[in-house]
Enzyme design. Structure first.
Site, PDB file in Angstrom:
ATOM      1  N   THR A  74       0.872  -1.182   0.000  1.00 65.51           N
ATOM      2  CA  THR A  74       0.000   0.000   0.000  1.00 65.51           C
ATOM      3  C   THR A  74       0.905   1.227   0.000  1.00 65.51           C
ATOM      4  O   THR A  74       1.640   1.452   0.966  1.00 65.51           O
ATOM      5  CB  THR A  74      -0.887   0.025   1.256  1.00 65.51           C
ATOM      6  OG1 THR A  74      -1.654  -1.173   1.301  1.00 65.51           O
ATOM      7  CG2 THR A  74      -1.822   1.222   1.233  1.00 65.51           C
ATOM      8  N   LYS A 111      -7.952   1.324  -3.022  1.00 63.98           N
ATOM      9  CA  LYS A 111      -7.612   0.873  -1.662  1.00 63.98           C
ATOM     10  C   LYS A 111      -7.770   2.017  -0.647  1.00 63.98           C
ATOM     11  O   LYS A 111      -8.376   1.848   0.414  1.00 63.98           O
ATOM     12  CB  LYS A 111      -6.168   0.348  -1.677  1.00 63.98           C
ATOM     13  CG  LYS A 111      -5.468   0.289  -0.357  1.00 63.98           C
ATOM     14  CD  LYS A 111      -5.607  -1.044   0.320  1.00 63.98           C
ATOM     15  CE  LYS A 111      -5.057  -0.955   1.733  1.00 63.98           C
ATOM     16  NZ  LYS A 111      -5.090  -2.189   2.446  1.00 63.98           N
ATOM     17  N   LYS A 149      -1.823   4.971   8.580  1.00 67.65           N
ATOM     18  CA  LYS A 149      -1.023   5.060   7.341  1.00 67.65           C
ATOM     19  C   LYS A 149      -1.953   5.267   6.136  1.00 67.65           C
ATOM     20  O   LYS A 149      -1.726   6.147   5.307  1.00 67.65           O
ATOM     21  CB  LYS A 149      -0.215   3.769   7.161  1.00 67.65           C
ATOM     22  CG  LYS A 149       0.485   3.664   5.813  1.00 67.65           C
ATOM     23  CD  LYS A 149       1.097   2.295   5.541  1.00 67.65           C
ATOM     24  CE  LYS A 149       1.583   2.236   4.105  1.00 67.65           C
ATOM     25  NZ  LYS A 149       2.178   0.959   3.725  1.00 67.65           N
TER      26      LYS A 149
HETATM   27  P1  NAD Z   1       5.996  -5.830   7.532  1.00 64.52           P
HETATM   28  O1  NAD Z   1       6.759  -4.687   8.079  1.00 64.52           O
HETATM   29  O2  NAD Z   1       5.606  -6.972   8.412  1.00 64.52           O
HETATM   30  O3  NAD Z   1       6.802  -6.469   6.282  1.00 64.52           O
HETATM   31  C1  NAD Z   1       7.582  -5.745   5.389  1.00 64.52           C
HETATM   32  C2  NAD Z   1       8.791  -6.614   5.033  1.00 64.52           C
HETATM   33  O4  NAD Z   1       9.566  -5.921   4.058  1.00 64.52           O
HETATM   34  C3  NAD Z   1       9.707  -6.860   6.240  1.00 64.52           C
HETATM   35  O5  NAD Z   1       9.936  -8.262   6.380  1.00 64.52           O
HETATM   36  C4  NAD Z   1      10.987  -6.102   5.883  1.00 64.52           C
HETATM   37  O6  NAD Z   1      12.162  -6.727   6.363  1.00 64.52           O
HETATM   38  C5  NAD Z   1      10.931  -6.125   4.356  1.00 64.52           C
HETATM   39  N1  NAD Z   1      11.737  -5.085   3.735  1.00 64.52           N
HETATM   40  C6  NAD Z   1      11.830  -3.773   4.082  1.00 64.52           C
HETATM   41  N2  NAD Z   1      12.681  -3.141   3.241  1.00 64.52           N
HETATM   42  C7  NAD Z   1      13.084  -4.067   2.341  1.00 64.52           C
HETATM   43  C8  NAD Z   1      13.971  -4.036   1.217  1.00 64.52           C
HETATM   44  N3  NAD Z   1      14.588  -2.903   0.837  1.00 64.52           N
HETATM   45  N4  NAD Z   1      14.173  -5.182   0.528  1.00 64.52           N
HETATM   46  C9  NAD Z   1      13.555  -6.322   0.884  1.00 64.52           C
HETATM   47  N5  NAD Z   1      12.714  -6.426   1.957  1.00 64.52           N
HETATM   48  C10 NAD Z   1      12.501  -5.312   2.655  1.00 64.52           C
HETATM   49  O7  NAD Z   1       4.693  -5.197   6.838  1.00 64.52           O
HETATM   50  P2  NAD Z   1       3.324  -5.948   6.438  1.00 64.52           P
HETATM   51  O8  NAD Z   1       2.348  -5.853   7.546  1.00 64.52           O
HETATM   52  O9  NAD Z   1       3.643  -7.266   5.832  1.00 64.52           O
HETATM   53  O10 NAD Z   1       2.787  -4.927   5.316  1.00 64.52           O
HETATM   54  C11 NAD Z   1       3.337  -4.909   4.004  1.00 64.52           C
HETATM   55  C12 NAD Z   1       2.482  -4.010   3.148  1.00 64.52           C
HETATM   56  O11 NAD Z   1       1.147  -4.511   3.124  1.00 64.52           O
HETATM   57  C13 NAD Z   1       2.383  -2.561   3.625  1.00 64.52           C
HETATM   58  O12 NAD Z   1       2.444  -1.709   2.516  1.00 64.52           O
HETATM   59  C14 NAD Z   1       1.029  -2.512   4.336  1.00 64.52           C
HETATM   60  O13 NAD Z   1       0.473  -1.234   4.342  1.00 64.52           O
HETATM   61  C15 NAD Z   1       0.229  -3.480   3.499  1.00 64.52           C
HETATM   62  N6  NAD Z   1      -0.905  -4.104   4.190  1.00 64.52           N
HETATM   63  C16 NAD Z   1      -0.751  -4.657   5.422  1.00 64.52           C
HETATM   64  C17 NAD Z   1      -1.835  -5.257   6.065  1.00 64.52           C
HETATM   65  C18 NAD Z   1      -1.692  -5.885   7.429  1.00 64.52           C
HETATM   66  O14 NAD Z   1      -2.733  -6.233   8.040  1.00 64.52           O
HETATM   67  N7  NAD Z   1      -0.493  -6.091   7.946  1.00 64.52           N
HETATM   68  C19 NAD Z   1      -3.091  -5.288   5.440  1.00 64.52           C
HETATM   69  C20 NAD Z   1      -3.219  -4.746   4.147  1.00 64.52           C
HETATM   70  C21 NAD Z   1      -2.112  -4.158   3.543  1.00 64.52           C
END
Ligand code: NAD
Length: 289
Positions: A93, A168, A243
């Site tokens: 997102t 979204k 966010k």
């Molecule tokens: P998270 O922080 O758990 O996961 C992000 C991952 O990306 C981490 O494992 C981190 O180490 C990795 N990362 C960061 N920088 C990186 C790089 N340069 N190269 C490779 N890996 C890298 O976040 P999440 O909860 O999994 O959310 C991910 C996305 O999904 C976000 O954009 C969030 O807004 C969206 N989202 C999350 C949810 C939820 O319920 N958690 C729901 C809908 C959408």
């Protein structure tokens, strides 16, 4: 298909595992060693860099924290390193502007690329029941569809590049406003001497009915099981709702669209987050009303 997956966090870990379960060959990269270890246990090949992971792949999927990271990963390590024939799919997102910039760069380099943000949280990511809102050309969206279908229950094209992100944030702005409205209604009902279950029975079959009430009631013990029944743990965290509301308000500003309720919802979630509730489910905002 051979699919590279970048970003194996709360969401990406289960999504990548579902690609394997559906017969795809998955190569992954994450900055976190723990995430890579979990991925290996799920049958995913892990690599030391994004560039190595995307080499020779048919598709690249990413699930990353924000727009700056998405931009640096794609412009620094995916575009020009993944085969030109690979379809690129960003499920993070992020803001509409960064999304469109990255897709334009990928398109200039000869890739098909879509934005495909999700509705549904960690449970839906693990269970393969996400909804994907997809932005990109018709052709790019059709190429992305089989990959997304292996991770979700619905794949809907919203329009051209950035349209998935637009859908979204509009959806989540509505959800944030609707949840606060539901909380206010239950608190006022309580002050007016109504029983919460009785008010639920009435409003859930009346014109005030909405998802925040009938699927995700913020009052413990009322409606189906939801985070309010678990001290507001699990579910969709306040800081993630915040966010999305910030992204929605930035988009509203650049589109010169009036969103007074969205703005107020953002302020209320900002206060709630600042009081240490960032990790609690967003329905916990009922506690500050
Ligand atoms: P998270 O922080 O758990 O996961 C992000 C991952 O990306 C981490 O494992 C981190 O180490 C990795 N990362 C960061 N920088 C990186 C790089 N340069 N190269 C490779 N890996 C890298 O976040 P999440 O909860 O999994 O959310 C991910 C996305 O999904 C976000 O954009 C969030 O807004 C969206 N989202 C999350 C949810 C939820 O319920 N958690 C729901 C809908 C959408």
């Amino acid at each position: 298909m051979k699919i590279a997956f970048i970003g194996l966090g709360n969401m990406g870990s289960g999504m990548a595992a579902n690609l394997v379960k559906n017969g795809h060959e998955v190569a992954a990269f994450d900055l976190s060693a723990d995430a890579l270890e979990t991925a290996q246990a799920n049958g995913i090949a892990t690599y030391g860099t994004v560039r190595e992971a995307v080499e020779g792949m048919d598709a690249v999927v990413s699930m990353l924290p924000n727009g700056d990271i998405v931009k640096s990963v794609y412009t620094g390590s995916v575009i020009g390193h993944a085969p030109r024939s690979a379809v690129l799919i960003d499920c993070s997102t992020i803001d509409v502007e960064t999304c469109r910039t990255v897709i334009a760069k990928a398109t200039d380099a000869g890739h098909d690329m879509v934005d495909a943000p999700v509705s549904g949280g960690i449970a839906a990511a693990n269970g393969g029941t996400l909804t994907f809102m997809v932005g990109g050309t018709q052709e790019a969206c059709e190429r992305a569809r089989p990959v997304l279908e292996a991770m979700g229950k619905a794949v809907i094209r919203a329009g051209d590049a950035g349209a998935g992100q637009a859908a979204k944030i509009c959806n989540n702005m509505l959800l944030g406003i609707q949840m606060i409205g539901t909380c206010e209604a239950f608190k006022l009902a309580e002050r007016l001497g109504l029983d919460a279950q009785n008010f639920y029975d009435i409003a859930s079959v009346s014109s005030g009915q909405c998802w925040s009430m009938t699927s995700y009631c913020p009052v413990p013990g009322v409606g189906p099981q939801s985070p309010s029944d678990n001290d507001y743990d699990g579910g969709f965290a306040t800081n993630l709702m915040l966010k999305d509301l910030r992204l929605a308000m930035a988009a509203a500003k650049s589109a010169e669209s009036a969103t007074p309720m969205g703005e107020r919802a953002k302020e209320l979630f900002e206060d709630h987050d600042a009081d240490g509730n960032g990790g609690k489910d967003f329905s916990s905002i009922i506690r500050r009303l």
